[in-house]
Write a protein that holds these residues in place. Structure first.
Motif, PDB file in Angstrom:
ATOM      1  N   GLN A  27       0.819  -1.209   0.000  1.00 51.46           N
ATOM      2  CA  GLN A  27       0.000   0.000   0.000  1.00 51.46           C
ATOM      3  C   GLN A  27       0.855   1.262   0.000  1.00 51.46           C
ATOM      4  N   ALA A  28       2.083   1.155   0.498  1.00 46.80           N
ATOM      5  CA  ALA A  28       2.962   2.324   0.565  1.00 46.80           C
ATOM      6  C   ALA A  28       3.974   2.359  -0.582  1.00 46.80           C
ATOM      7  N   TRP A  29       3.973   1.355  -1.447  1.00 43.09           N
ATOM      8  CA  TRP A  29       4.932   1.326  -2.547  1.00 43.09           C
ATOM      9  C   TRP A  29       4.611   2.386  -3.595  1.00 43.09           C
ATOM     10  N   THR A  30       5.630   2.863  -4.260  1.00 42.63           N
ATOM     11  CA  THR A  30       5.436   3.764  -5.397  1.00 42.63           C
ATOM     12  C   THR A  30       4.983   2.938  -6.606  1.00 42.63           C
ATOM     13  N   PRO A  31       4.407   3.575  -7.643  1.00 41.42           N
ATOM     14  CA  PRO A  31       4.065   2.833  -8.860  1.00 41.42           C
ATOM     15  C   PRO A  31       5.264   2.095  -9.449  1.00 41.42           C
ATOM     16  N   GLY A  32       6.441   2.733  -9.401  1.00 34.13           N
ATOM     17  CA  GLY A  32       7.630   2.077  -9.924  1.00 34.13           C
ATOM     18  C   GLY A  32       7.978   0.820  -9.165  1.00 34.13           C
ATOM     19  N   GLN A  33       7.861   0.846  -7.845  1.00 29.73           N
ATOM     20  CA  GLN A  33       8.136  -0.347  -7.043  1.00 29.73           C
ATOM     21  C   GLN A  33       7.119  -1.454  -7.321  1.00 29.73           C
ATOM     22  N   LYS A  34       5.865  -1.077  -7.491  1.00 26.19           N
ATOM     23  CA  LYS A  34       4.837  -2.075  -7.799  1.00 26.19           C
ATOM     24  C   LYS A  34       5.108  -2.744  -9.143  1.00 26.19           C
ATOM     25  N   LEU A  35       5.466  -1.934 -10.142  1.00 26.92           N
ATOM     26  CA  LEU A  35       5.753  -2.495 -11.457  1.00 26.92           C
ATOM     27  C   LEU A  35       6.965  -3.414 -11.419  1.00 26.92           C
ATOM     28  N   GLU A  36       7.991  -3.014 -10.688  1.00 26.21           N
ATOM     29  CA  GLU A  36       9.194  -3.836 -10.635  1.00 26.21           C
ATOM     30  C   GLU A  36       8.936  -5.145  -9.895  1.00 26.21           C
ATOM     31  N   TYR A  37       8.129  -5.097  -8.836  1.00 20.22           N
ATOM     32  CA  TYR A  37       7.777  -6.335  -8.143  1.00 20.22           C
ATOM     33  C   TYR A  37       6.996  -7.253  -9.077  1.00 20.22           C
ATOM     34  N   LEU A  38       6.046  -6.673  -9.802  1.00 20.12           N
ATOM     35  CA  LEU A  38       5.249  -7.452 -10.739  1.00 20.12           C
ATOM     36  C   LEU A  38       6.138  -8.079 -11.812  1.00 20.12           C
ATOM     37  N   ARG A  39       7.062  -7.289 -12.355  1.00 18.95           N
ATOM     38  CA  ARG A  39       7.924  -7.776 -13.429  1.00 18.95           C
ATOM     39  C   ARG A  39       8.862  -8.882 -12.941  1.00 18.95           C
ATOM     40  N   SER A  40       9.506  -8.651 -11.805  1.00 16.62           N
ATOM     41  CA  SER A  40      10.552  -9.578 -11.369  1.00 16.62           C
ATOM     42  C   SER A  40      10.022 -10.767 -10.583  1.00 16.62           C
ATOM     43  N   ARG A  41       8.982 -10.569  -9.792  1.00 21.86           N
ATOM     44  CA  ARG A  41       8.514 -11.632  -8.898  1.00 21.86           C
ATOM     45  C   ARG A  41       7.282 -12.358  -9.453  1.00 21.86           C
ATOM     46  N   ASN A  42       6.339 -11.638 -10.050  1.00 20.44           N
ATOM     47  CA  ASN A  42       5.101 -12.264 -10.512  1.00 20.44           C
ATOM     48  C   ASN A  42       5.232 -12.797 -11.938  1.00 20.44           C
ATOM     49  N   VAL A  43       5.699 -11.947 -12.857  1.00 16.10           N
ATOM     50  CA  VAL A  43       5.903 -12.416 -14.230  1.00 16.10           C
ATOM     51  C   VAL A  43       7.120 -13.330 -14.269  1.00 16.10           C
ATOM     52  N   GLY A  44       8.233 -12.846 -13.744  1.00 17.31           N
ATOM     53  CA  GLY A  44       9.448 -13.654 -13.694  1.00 17.31           C
ATOM     54  C   GLY A  44       9.794 -14.231 -15.053  1.00 17.31           C
ATOM     55  N   ASP A  45      10.106 -15.522 -15.072  1.00 23.27           N
ATOM     56  CA  ASP A  45      10.393 -16.236 -16.324  1.00 23.27           C
ATOM     57  C   ASP A  45       9.161 -17.066 -16.664  1.00 23.27           C
ATOM     58  N   CYS A  46       8.076 -16.382 -16.976  1.00 24.69           N
ATOM     59  CA  CYS A  46       6.745 -16.984 -17.065  1.00 24.69           C
ATOM     60  C   CYS A  46       6.696 -18.162 -18.045  1.00 24.69           C
ATOM     61  N   THR A  47       6.047 -19.250 -17.603  1.00 23.28           N
ATOM     62  CA  THR A  47       5.816 -20.419 -18.456  1.00 23.28           C
ATOM     63  C   THR A  47       4.343 -20.824 -18.408  1.00 23.28           C
ATOM     64  N   ARG A  48       3.466 -19.852 -18.196  1.00 21.26           N
ATOM     65  CA  ARG A  48       2.052 -20.166 -17.990  1.00 21.26           C
ATOM     66  C   ARG A  48       1.318 -20.565 -19.265  1.00 21.26           C
ATOM     67  N   CYS A  49       1.867 -20.240 -20.440  1.00 20.60           N
ATOM     68  CA  CYS A  49       1.239 -20.662 -21.689  1.00 20.60           C
ATOM     69  C   CYS A  49       2.311 -21.115 -22.669  1.00 20.60           C
ATOM     70  N   LYS A  50       1.890 -21.640 -23.802  1.00 16.40           N
ATOM     71  CA  LYS A  50       2.813 -22.247 -24.774  1.00 16.40           C
ATOM     72  C   LYS A  50       3.739 -21.234 -25.439  1.00 16.40           C
ATOM     73  N   LEU A  51       3.449 -19.934 -25.328  1.00  9.47           N
ATOM     74  CA  LEU A  51       4.327 -18.930 -25.943  1.00  9.47           C
ATOM     75  C   LEU A  51       5.706 -18.903 -25.290  1.00  9.47           C
ATOM     76  N   ALA A  52       5.808 -19.426 -24.086  1.00 10.18           N
ATOM     77  CA  ALA A  52       7.110 -19.472 -23.401  1.00 10.18           C
ATOM     78  C   ALA A  52       8.127 -20.305 -24.183  1.00 10.18           C
ATOM     79  N   LYS A  53       7.643 -21.264 -24.966  1.00  6.17           N
ATOM     80  CA  LYS A  53       8.540 -22.154 -25.697  1.00  6.17           C
ATOM     81  C   LYS A  53       9.115 -21.502 -26.959  1.00  6.17           C
ATOM     82  N   THR A  54       8.473 -20.465 -27.450  1.00  6.51           N
ATOM     83  CA  THR A  54       8.889 -19.876 -28.724  1.00  6.51           C
ATOM     84  C   THR A  54       9.416 -18.448 -28.603  1.00  6.51           C
TER      85      THR A  54
END
Length: 231
Positions: A27-54
């Motif tokens: 709740q106290a994070w800046t937009p930049g911190q939220k985006l970086e957490y989302l990018r590095s921790r949530n998206v990460g090296d995503c393999t949730r669909c078949k596009l990860a293979k290509t």
């Protein structure tokens, strides 16, 4: 991810604690911190669909985390897949021209796509891919909380409007919709216009030197969308 791709956000994500503690911290994070957490921790090296293979790179998003205007396209192309940044090929150059004609710089807006990975052959996004990837886009919108959203292309428009109907772009443009995220308390003006790739294709069909009416149409749509910033 390609280490030669775009740099990480300047603001590092805070360290994660328990789920409850993390939510309270966020709740106290800046937009930049939220985006970086989302990018590095949530998206990460995503393999949730078949596009990860290509894919070559995940194409997360780029721009000002505090942007008042957010442009959302459909999916990365070959240039974007190679560099890990959205809208960097011919379509990206056209989008940059539009932004500058509106009196802004590309660095002042935020640019993302519905899909974070390139569909092979630049085909249209598949329903399963949109389902798996769209939560990341919605989280980006919640972090940035822009004053207006511009959807570039039919698939981006339908997702953000929140319709199950298979609409043509002509049915969506020249109208003001609302992007609604009740859980985040967001109701953001939403406008839909043509994707830069479509405008470029139309240009190739015209006689040399003839003005491209599709380009004028997009500029009219964008100027209408940005009136909310001046009201």
């Amino acid at each position: 991810m390609d280490p030669s791709g775009p740099p990480r956000a300047a603001e590092s994500p805070p360290r994660a604690g328990s789920d409850g503690g993390l939510r309270a911290q966020a709740q106290a994070w800046t937009p930049g911190q939220k985006l970086e957490y989302l990018r590095s921790r949530n998206v990460g090296d995503c393999t949730r669909c078949k596009l990860a293979k290509t894919r070559t790179n995940i194409v997360f998003g780029v721009g000002d985390p505090n942007a008042r205007v957010m442009f959302i396209g459909e999916a990365p192309g070959a240039d974007e897949d190679r560099r890990g940044e959205p809208f960097v090929g011919a379509a990206g150059r056209r989008l940059t021209q539009w932004i500058e004609r509106l009196g802004m710089k590309r660095e002042q807006v935020y640019i993302a796509n519905v899909l974070k990975c390139r569909p092979p052959g630049n085909r249209d996004p598949a329903a399963e891919e949109i389902e798996k990837c769209s939560p990341f886009l919605r989280a980006q919108v919640r972090a940035i909380r822009p004053a207006v959203i511009v959807a570039l292309g039919r698939y981006a428009g339908m997702l953000l409007i929140g319709t199950d109907q298979d609409l043509k772009l002509a049915q969506m443009r020249n109208r003001r919709f609302t992007y609604d995220d009740a859980g985040a308390g967001l109701q953001i003006p939403l406008h839909v216009t043509y994707h830069p790739s479509y405008v470029i294709r139309r240009e190739g069909e015209l006689p040399p030197g003839q003005r491209n009416p599709a380009d004028d149409t997009v500029m009219s749509d964008l100027e209408r969308a940005l009136r909310v910033l001046r009201s």
